[in-house]
Scaffold this motif. Structure first.
Motif, PDB file in Angstrom:
ATOM      1  N   ARG A  65       3.097  -8.882  29.290  1.00 46.24           N
ATOM      2  CA  ARG A  65       2.045  -7.868  29.215  1.00 46.24           C
ATOM      3  C   ARG A  65       2.614  -6.456  29.084  1.00 46.24           C
ATOM      4  O   ARG A  65       2.187  -5.676  28.227  1.00 46.24           O
ATOM      5  CB  ARG A  65       1.154  -7.962  30.454  1.00 46.24           C
ATOM      6  CG  ARG A  65      -0.103  -7.099  30.384  1.00 46.24           C
ATOM      7  CD  ARG A  65      -0.892  -7.219  31.678  1.00 46.24           C
ATOM      8  NE  ARG A  65      -1.159  -8.619  31.990  1.00 46.24           N
ATOM      9  CZ  ARG A  65      -1.480  -9.062  33.198  1.00 46.24           C
ATOM     10  NH1 ARG A  65      -1.559  -8.227  34.210  1.00 46.24           N
ATOM     11  NH2 ARG A  65      -1.717 -10.343  33.404  1.00 46.24           N
ATOM     12  N   MET A  66       3.600  -6.109  29.924  1.00 48.66           N
ATOM     13  CA  MET A  66       4.144  -4.750  29.884  1.00 48.66           C
ATOM     14  C   MET A  66       4.951  -4.499  28.613  1.00 48.66           C
ATOM     15  O   MET A  66       4.896  -3.406  28.044  1.00 48.66           O
ATOM     16  CB  MET A  66       4.995  -4.479  31.124  1.00 48.66           C
ATOM     17  CG  MET A  66       4.199  -4.433  32.424  1.00 48.66           C
ATOM     18  SD  MET A  66       2.757  -3.308  32.370  1.00 48.66           S
ATOM     19  CE  MET A  66       3.565  -1.713  32.135  1.00 48.66           C
ATOM     20  N   ASP A  81       3.453   7.980  31.335  1.00 48.93           N
ATOM     21  CA  ASP A  81       4.307   7.688  32.481  1.00 48.93           C
ATOM     22  C   ASP A  81       4.018   6.274  32.985  1.00 48.93           C
ATOM     23  O   ASP A  81       3.038   5.638  32.593  1.00 48.93           O
ATOM     24  CB  ASP A  81       4.105   8.728  33.594  1.00 48.93           C
ATOM     25  CG  ASP A  81       2.669   8.799  34.100  1.00 48.93           C
ATOM     26  OD1 ASP A  81       2.041   7.730  34.302  1.00 48.93           O
ATOM     27  OD2 ASP A  81       2.153   9.915  34.295  1.00 48.93           O
ATOM     28  N   GLU A  82       4.887   5.781  33.858  1.00 41.73           N
ATOM     29  CA  GLU A  82       4.795   4.396  34.316  1.00 41.73           C
ATOM     30  C   GLU A  82       3.483   4.089  35.034  1.00 41.73           C
ATOM     31  O   GLU A  82       2.895   3.024  34.849  1.00 41.73           O
ATOM     32  CB  GLU A  82       5.977   4.070  35.241  1.00 41.73           C
ATOM     33  CG  GLU A  82       7.308   3.970  34.519  1.00 41.73           C
ATOM     34  CD  GLU A  82       7.297   2.934  33.410  1.00 41.73           C
ATOM     35  OE1 GLU A  82       6.802   1.811  33.648  1.00 41.73           O
ATOM     36  OE2 GLU A  82       7.768   3.247  32.298  1.00 41.73           O
ATOM     37  N   GLU A  83       3.016   5.017  35.849  1.00 42.32           N
ATOM     38  CA  GLU A  83       1.768   4.793  36.584  1.00 42.32           C
ATOM     39  C   GLU A  83       0.591   4.625  35.632  1.00 42.32           C
ATOM     40  O   GLU A  83      -0.258   3.745  35.814  1.00 42.32           O
ATOM     41  CB  GLU A  83       1.506   5.959  37.542  1.00 42.32           C
ATOM     42  CG  GLU A  83       0.274   5.758  38.415  1.00 42.32           C
ATOM     43  CD  GLU A  83       0.070   6.892  39.413  1.00 42.32           C
ATOM     44  OE1 GLU A  83      -0.979   6.891  40.088  1.00 42.32           O
ATOM     45  OE2 GLU A  83       0.950   7.772  39.514  1.00 42.32           O
ATOM     46  N   THR A  84       0.556   5.458  34.597  1.00 44.01           N
ATOM     47  CA  THR A  84      -0.526   5.374  33.610  1.00 44.01           C
ATOM     48  C   THR A  84      -0.443   4.069  32.832  1.00 44.01           C
ATOM     49  O   THR A  84      -1.463   3.425  32.557  1.00 44.01           O
ATOM     50  CB  THR A  84      -0.466   6.565  32.637  1.00 44.01           C
ATOM     51  OG1 THR A  84      -0.564   7.786  33.379  1.00 44.01           O
ATOM     52  CG2 THR A  84      -1.605   6.502  31.626  1.00 44.01           C
ATOM     53  N   MET A  88      -3.164   1.057  32.396  1.00 52.68           N
ATOM     54  CA  MET A  88      -3.595   0.581  31.078  1.00 52.68           C
ATOM     55  C   MET A  88      -3.468  -0.934  30.982  1.00 52.68           C
ATOM     56  O   MET A  88      -4.370  -1.618  30.479  1.00 52.68           O
ATOM     57  CB  MET A  88      -2.752   1.233  29.978  1.00 52.68           C
ATOM     58  CG  MET A  88      -3.049   2.686  29.735  1.00 52.68           C
ATOM     59  SD  MET A  88      -1.951   3.332  28.446  1.00 52.68           S
ATOM     60  CE  MET A  88      -2.605   4.996  28.294  1.00 52.68           C
ATOM     61  N   ALA A  89      -2.339  -1.457  31.454  1.00 56.09           N
ATOM     62  CA  ALA A  89      -2.107  -2.902  31.402  1.00 56.09           C
ATOM     63  C   ALA A  89      -3.138  -3.640  32.251  1.00 56.09           C
ATOM     64  O   ALA A  89      -3.641  -4.701  31.860  1.00 56.09           O
ATOM     65  CB  ALA A  89      -0.695  -3.218  31.883  1.00 56.09           C
TER      66      ALA A  89
END
Length: 230
Positions: A65-66, A81-84, A88-89
């Motif tokens: 998925r990522m 950024d990673e949190e966003t 989204m995922a």
């Protein structure tokens, strides 16, 4: 994507191999969940302001998925950024689960049930080998969970295809030596994972896309236990 691991005993009298175990990938092989992944990723891309085509979607088959999200963002020429990206995922997955929750037995691909039934009748063990974290939902909703002796899915692995982890774990759980395995896949990444695992492979779908497979079938209507002896 279908993965089939086969344990062979050589019958010296008959000169043929005997199949003892099969592992199947899920998306695009047993059921066509690929279309639901596509709809969910396309929905996310459109929300972000760019188009996502079926051709683009081919790059996501058999990928986590990522990693799929990274490819989609690359296609759109955007970064976050990673949190966003985690958010989204999660949003994409919620849409996907919404779609697959409405699946039923009519969505099992042609020839699959007959082939699974033949394997059971021959006493051949069956396992799932899929990177999907929603595999059990799909298996139960479509009624094919009863055919499987074991399930290796995205909740049990840490590496996506073309890493061979999902296939090697499936072979291990069934007590199958990797060199005695055959992988059925509808994605290039899956075929490469099979090769990386030291397994044989059969592509399900397009010969052009799956050219690294040992051979390619268009559907399981072409499969039988006898044809697995190659």
């Amino acid at each position: 994507m279908l993965t089939c691991a086969l344990l062979y005993n050589y019958d010296c009298k008959e000169g043929v191999s005997v199949v003892r175990a099969c592992l199947f990938d899920l998306d695009g092989v047993i059921v066509d969940t690929a279309k639901y992944h596509y709809l969910a990723w396309k929905r996310l891309a459109n929300e972000l302001g760019f188009e996502f085509t079926e051709e683009d979607n081919e790059r996501l088959k058999g990928v986590s998925r990522m990693k799929s999200l990274e490819i989609l963002l690359e296609i759109g020429g955007v970064s976050f950024d990673e949190e966003t990206k985690e958010a989204m995922a999660a949003r994409k997955n919620a849409w996907y689960v919404e779609y697959i929750s409405k699946m039923d037995s009519s969505e099992v691909l042609p020839g699959v049930i007959d082939f699974l039934t033949s394997l059971r009748e021959e006493g051949i063990k069956i396992s799932l080998g899929s990177v999907s974290k929603n595999a059990m939902i799909i298996l139960k909703n479509t009624g094919v969970d009863k055919y499987f002796d074991a399930v290796i899915d995205g909740t049990k692995i840490t590496h996506a295809k073309p890493d061979p982890e999902v296939f090697l774990k499936g072979a291990e759980e069934l007590g199958v030596n990797p060199k005695d395995c055959v992988v059925f896949e509808d994605a290039q990444a899956g075929i490469e994972a099979a090769i990386n695992a030291g397994m044989r492979s059969v592509g399900v779908g397009s010969p052009e896309i799956l050219r690294k497979a040992d051979f390619v079938i268009s559907s399981f209507k072409e499969m039988s236990v006898d044809r697995l002896k190659f």
